[in-house]
Each structure stands twice: as C-alpha cells, then as structure tokens.
Design a protein around this motif. Structure first.
Motif, PDB file in Angstrom:
ATOM      1  N   GLN A 108      43.851  45.809  57.369  1.00 33.37           N
ATOM      2  CA  GLN A 108      42.804  45.349  56.992  1.00 33.37           C
ATOM      3  C   GLN A 108      42.042  46.675  56.611  1.00 33.37           C
ATOM      4  O   GLN A 108      41.499  46.164  54.759  1.00 33.37           O
ATOM      5  CB  GLN A 108      41.307  44.815  58.321  1.00 33.37           C
ATOM      6  CG  GLN A 108      40.401  44.528  57.141  1.00 33.37           C
ATOM      7  CD  GLN A 108      39.521  43.853  57.964  1.00 33.37           C
ATOM      8  OE1 GLN A 108      38.884  43.950  59.538  1.00 33.37           O
ATOM      9  NE2 GLN A 108      38.575  43.951  57.606  1.00 33.37           N
ATOM     10  N   ARG A 124      42.971  42.676  46.273  1.00 34.93           N
ATOM     11  CA  ARG A 124      42.436  42.315  46.330  1.00 34.93           C
ATOM     12  C   ARG A 124      43.729  41.039  46.598  1.00 34.93           C
ATOM     13  O   ARG A 124      42.811  39.805  47.321  1.00 34.93           O
ATOM     14  CB  ARG A 124      41.869  41.441  45.302  1.00 34.93           C
ATOM     15  CG  ARG A 124      40.287  42.854  44.803  1.00 34.93           C
ATOM     16  CD  ARG A 124      40.486  42.127  43.728  1.00 34.93           C
ATOM     17  NE  ARG A 124      38.273  42.812  43.235  1.00 34.93           N
ATOM     18  CZ  ARG A 124      37.600  42.325  42.014  1.00 34.93           C
ATOM     19  NH1 ARG A 124      37.831  42.313  41.277  1.00 34.93           N
ATOM     20  NH2 ARG A 124      36.303  43.986  42.433  1.00 34.93           N
ATOM     21  N   LYS A 125      45.045  40.772  45.803  1.00 33.35           N
ATOM     22  CA  LYS A 125      45.286  39.752  46.031  1.00 33.35           C
ATOM     23  C   LYS A 125      46.243  40.107  47.203  1.00 33.35           C
ATOM     24  O   LYS A 125      46.168  38.635  47.946  1.00 33.35           O
ATOM     25  CB  LYS A 125      47.017  39.799  44.841  1.00 33.35           C
ATOM     26  CG  LYS A 125      47.330  38.611  44.404  1.00 33.35           C
ATOM     27  CD  LYS A 125      49.186  39.218  44.084  1.00 33.35           C
ATOM     28  CE  LYS A 125      49.796  37.342  43.561  1.00 33.35           C
ATOM     29  NZ  LYS A 125      50.683  37.586  42.939  1.00 33.35           N
ATOM     30  N   LEU A 140      44.265  41.113  49.546  1.00 34.11           N
ATOM     31  CA  LEU A 140      43.293  40.858  50.731  1.00 34.11           C
ATOM     32  C   LEU A 140      43.298  38.976  51.063  1.00 34.11           C
ATOM     33  O   LEU A 140      42.747  38.415  51.982  1.00 34.11           O
ATOM     34  CB  LEU A 140      42.708  40.851  50.664  1.00 34.11           C
ATOM     35  CG  LEU A 140      40.748  40.569  50.580  1.00 34.11           C
ATOM     36  CD1 LEU A 140      41.299  41.200  52.635  1.00 34.11           C
ATOM     37  CD2 LEU A 140      39.615  41.437  50.229  1.00 34.11           C
ATOM     38  N   SER A 141      43.471  38.533  49.694  1.00 35.41           N
ATOM     39  CA  SER A 141      43.461  36.899  49.404  1.00 35.41           C
ATOM     40  C   SER A 141      44.254  35.874  50.727  1.00 35.41           C
ATOM     41  O   SER A 141      43.469  35.258  51.477  1.00 35.41           O
ATOM     42  CB  SER A 141      43.394  36.554  48.313  1.00 35.41           C
ATOM     43  OG  SER A 141      42.497  34.923  48.605  1.00 35.41           O
ATOM     44  N   ARG A 142      45.377  36.444  50.722  1.00 34.45           N
ATOM     45  CA  ARG A 142      46.608  36.242  51.050  1.00 34.45           C
ATOM     46  C   ARG A 142      46.169  36.484  52.745  1.00 34.45           C
ATOM     47  O   ARG A 142      46.780  35.348  53.654  1.00 34.45           O
ATOM     48  CB  ARG A 142      47.526  36.381  50.571  1.00 34.45           C
ATOM     49  CG  ARG A 142      48.248  35.914  49.771  1.00 34.45           C
ATOM     50  CD  ARG A 142      49.130  36.424  49.007  1.00 34.45           C
ATOM     51  NE  ARG A 142      49.866  36.536  47.775  1.00 34.45           N
ATOM     52  CZ  ARG A 142      50.871  36.838  47.541  1.00 34.45           C
ATOM     53  NH1 ARG A 142      51.814  37.914  47.843  1.00 34.45           N
ATOM     54  NH2 ARG A 142      51.658  36.311  46.416  1.00 34.45           N
ATOM     55  N   LYS A 172      43.454  36.542  54.022  1.00 31.22           N
ATOM     56  CA  LYS A 172      42.001  35.913  54.655  1.00 31.22           C
ATOM     57  C   LYS A 172      42.163  34.331  54.820  1.00 31.22           C
ATOM     58  O   LYS A 172      42.178  33.687  55.889  1.00 31.22           O
ATOM     59  CB  LYS A 172      40.806  35.695  53.877  1.00 31.22           C
ATOM     60  CG  LYS A 172      40.069  37.234  53.542  1.00 31.22           C
ATOM     61  CD  LYS A 172      39.109  36.961  51.873  1.00 31.22           C
ATOM     62  CE  LYS A 172      38.286  38.475  52.425  1.00 31.22           C
ATOM     63  NZ  LYS A 172      36.874  38.676  51.050  1.00 31.22           N
ATOM     64  N   THR A 173      43.606  34.492  53.799  1.00 36.94           N
ATOM     65  CA  THR A 173      44.079  32.982  54.375  1.00 36.94           C
ATOM     66  C   THR A 173      44.514  32.400  55.390  1.00 36.94           C
ATOM     67  O   THR A 173      44.703  31.831  56.645  1.00 36.94           O
ATOM     68  CB  THR A 173      45.408  32.277  52.720  1.00 36.94           C
ATOM     69  OG1 THR A 173      43.910  32.376  51.868  1.00 36.94           O
ATOM     70  CG2 THR A 173      45.814  31.338  53.446  1.00 36.94           C
ATOM     71  N   LYS A 191      42.703  32.490  58.682  1.00 39.21           N
ATOM     72  CA  LYS A 191      42.388  31.644  58.509  1.00 39.21           C
ATOM     73  C   LYS A 191      43.117  30.545  59.470  1.00 39.21           C
ATOM     74  O   LYS A 191      42.938  29.650  60.381  1.00 39.21           O
ATOM     75  CB  LYS A 191      41.737  30.397  57.685  1.00 39.21           C
ATOM     76  CG  LYS A 191      40.663  31.139  57.009  1.00 39.21           C
ATOM     77  CD  LYS A 191      40.043  30.672  55.573  1.00 39.21           C
ATOM     78  CE  LYS A 191      38.586  31.415  55.134  1.00 39.21           C
ATOM     79  NZ  LYS A 191      38.593  30.867  53.049  1.00 39.21           N
TER      80      LYS A 191
END
Length: 337
Positions: free
Chosen positions: A146, A153-154, A156-158, A160-161, A164
C-alpha cells in the motif's frame, strides 16, 4: 509463555522447535553464537516441566507425535488435504506477498513459516499455528504494498478496485463455508452430538458390568457416568506396553479391531466384563481427500491404513452375535447381552 502453553496444549513442542530453528538460522547469518537466545531456550524448556506430570508430559507428547497410525485414524491428526476456499485465498495471498517482500521479512521468519506449514500439512491440528504466525507477515506485506502504490494514483485506483473485488470474494467464500462450522457446532451440542438421552436411560436402568462406547464419547461418559469404566477415551490412542494377561498391549488397536469386525469381540468383552454397548446410530462420513486417499489410492500401492469403522456394520455384527437392542434414538443405540 511456554509455562502456560505446556499446561494447555501439547503443541508446545512446535514452539520449542521454532525457537531452535530461529536460533540456528540467526547464528548462521551472523556467523556467531549469542548466549541470549540459548538462555531463552533453556528457560523455555524448563518452564514446560512445571506441570502436574513433570517429565512425563514430554514422554506422552513425543509418543503421540511420533505415532504415525494417528495420521489416518484420528481426524485432527489427518494430513491437511481438505479443500477450503478461505484457506486457499489466504495462503495464496501470503505466498505472493512473502515471496515479493522476502528480503524485508527475512530468512528467519520465512524459514519458520515454511516449517510450521509443513507441520500443518502433515497434521491438520497444526495448521492454525501457521495461520497465526503468517498473518502478521502477510499484513506487513500488504502495508508495504500500500505504501508503494500510494505514490501512483493510477495504480492506487486499480488497487482499490482489486480490494473491493477481493473483499466481495472473501465475503462469498466465508458465507459459503459457514455451513460446515454451523453444522459442526450443531453436532457438538450435547443433544445432537452426544448420547445425552441414552445416558439418562442407562442411569435409570442401573445396568451391570462396564460399557463399550465410541472413542469420541469416552470423555463424555467419564463425566456423565463416573461409576462406569469405559473401554477407551481420547487419552489412549498411543498407549502401548507389554501388558500382563489380564490387560491389553494397546486398547486402541483392540478397539479398532473389534469395531471394524476384524476380530471376535467376545474375548475382550469377557475380559473386561462389558455387558453394554452404547454406539452411534448414524453414519458419519467426512468426504475429503484424506479419506479418498486412504480408501482408494493407498491400497493400490500396497499401503493399507486402518479405516474408521462403520457404526452400523458394527451394530449389525453384535446383533448377529446375540446382543439385544434395548434403546435407540436418532443419536445412539444401546445393546446388552
């Protein structure tokens, strides 16, 4: 720590082996032998001797741990061959993170994890030790991952997905696998998993002689019928000795032979004045890889492992020998002679 562990669970031996393994690897890495780890090991061993049985606790623990027959006759000693979605998910995540961050985690922790995993695969009763030890290593790897992706950011977004999706997958697996624990808890209740009503019947009848009952019910009967002697209980599977004529070399071996109809039950029953048989009134079959290997594959290569006896076959054999059914419910059956 080892004082409490030795007085609560026989797995303390694994803890001592882990200490020795960690000490040896640390010494190899540093090319030196430090006194502090040796002192900790000595005091840990001495702490395990502070128990009601003294050195005999070690004798009993080592005897049980070295009894290879238990691997296929006692469920908790079975090799870990049962598929679990939750465990597979956790193990996969742990392997990936520990392998990726192996330099940060260190050789000592990785070696100890591999050793405990081998012990868990050998006997399923040891697998919780591996989960407890490896969980902090896995969380450390997750934290490091992490931190690395937080700067992008790119990615990090992946991440987070992916988190989930992983969370949803974990929820579905846990929900699906809750069926077995709930069934296990239900069967562990006194009314469902133990002969509560049958014991009350025996108390009301005041039957003579002793009782022959399943291995798993031995402790329960000692608790509920203290005036009766049971043939076997959970302490006895590895007890072997050269017995005098009025005793048995191994109560567990005789128990397996009798219940699996490999030998006549009458000599053993006569020797110990067994007049009552309290037995399970239903089949309990665990469908897992361990049972499949035991029953189907190992005999092909000439390895014959004792298979858990059939409850109903044993009851039928007793009836053929003249035993009379005097009580029956959905959990248990009582026969007398």
């Amino acid at each position: 720590f080892f004082l409490a562990w030795a007085n609560l669970h026989g797995g303390f031996i694994i803890g001592l082996v882990v200490l020795v393994l960690a000490m040896l690897i640390s010494s190899w890495q540093s090319k030196s032998i430090r006194a502090y780890p040796i002192i900790i090991l000595i005091f840990s061993i001495l702490a395990t001797l502070i128990n009601p049985y003294g050195v005999s606790l070690w004798t009993e623990t080592l005897q049980v741990a070295s009894d290879t027959k238990l691997r296929w006759t006692i469920e908790e000693w079975h090799p870990y061959l049962t598929f679990s979605g939750a465990f597979t998910l956790f193990a996969s995540l742990s392997f990936v993170l520990i392998a990726h961050y192996r330099k940060m985690i260190g050789l000592v922790a990785i070696s100890v994890s591999i050793f405990i995993l081998a012990a868990g695969l050998s006997s399923s009763r040891n697998m919780p030790f591996w989960v407890l030890f490896t969980l902090p290593l896995t969380l450390t790897g997750l934290g490091r991952l992490q931190g690395e992706v937080a700067r992008n950011r790119k990615i990090l977004s992946r991440l987070k997905t992916a988190n989930k999706i992983l969370l949803l997958l974990c929820f579905l697996i846990v929900f699906a696998e809750m069926i077995y624990p709930l069934k296990f808890i239900q069967n562990s209740l006194e009314e469902q998993g133990y002969p509560k009503a049958a014991v009350e019947f025996l108390k009301s009848q005041n039957t003579g002689g002793e009782i022959f009952a399943p291995y798993a019910w031995g402790g329960y009967l000692i608790w509920k019928l203290p005036n009766k002697q049971v043939f076997i209980d959970g302490r006895m599977p590895s007890w072997h000795w050269k017995a005098p004529p009025d005793k048995l070399d191994s109560a567990f071996d005789t128990y397996l032979a009798v219940t699996d109809n490999k030998t006549n039950s009458l000599p053993a029953f006569d020797k110990f004045n067994i007049q009552t048989v309290l037995w399970k009134n239903k089949e309990e079959k665990n469908i897992d890889l361990a049972n499949w290997l035991t029953e189907r594959i190992l005999p092909i290569i000439g390895v014959n492992i004792p298979i858990a006896p059939s409850a109903l076959d044993f009851v039928q054999k007793l009836k053929e020998l003249g035993w009379e059914e005097v009580y029956s419910d959905k959990t248990s059956i009582i026969l007398t002679r």
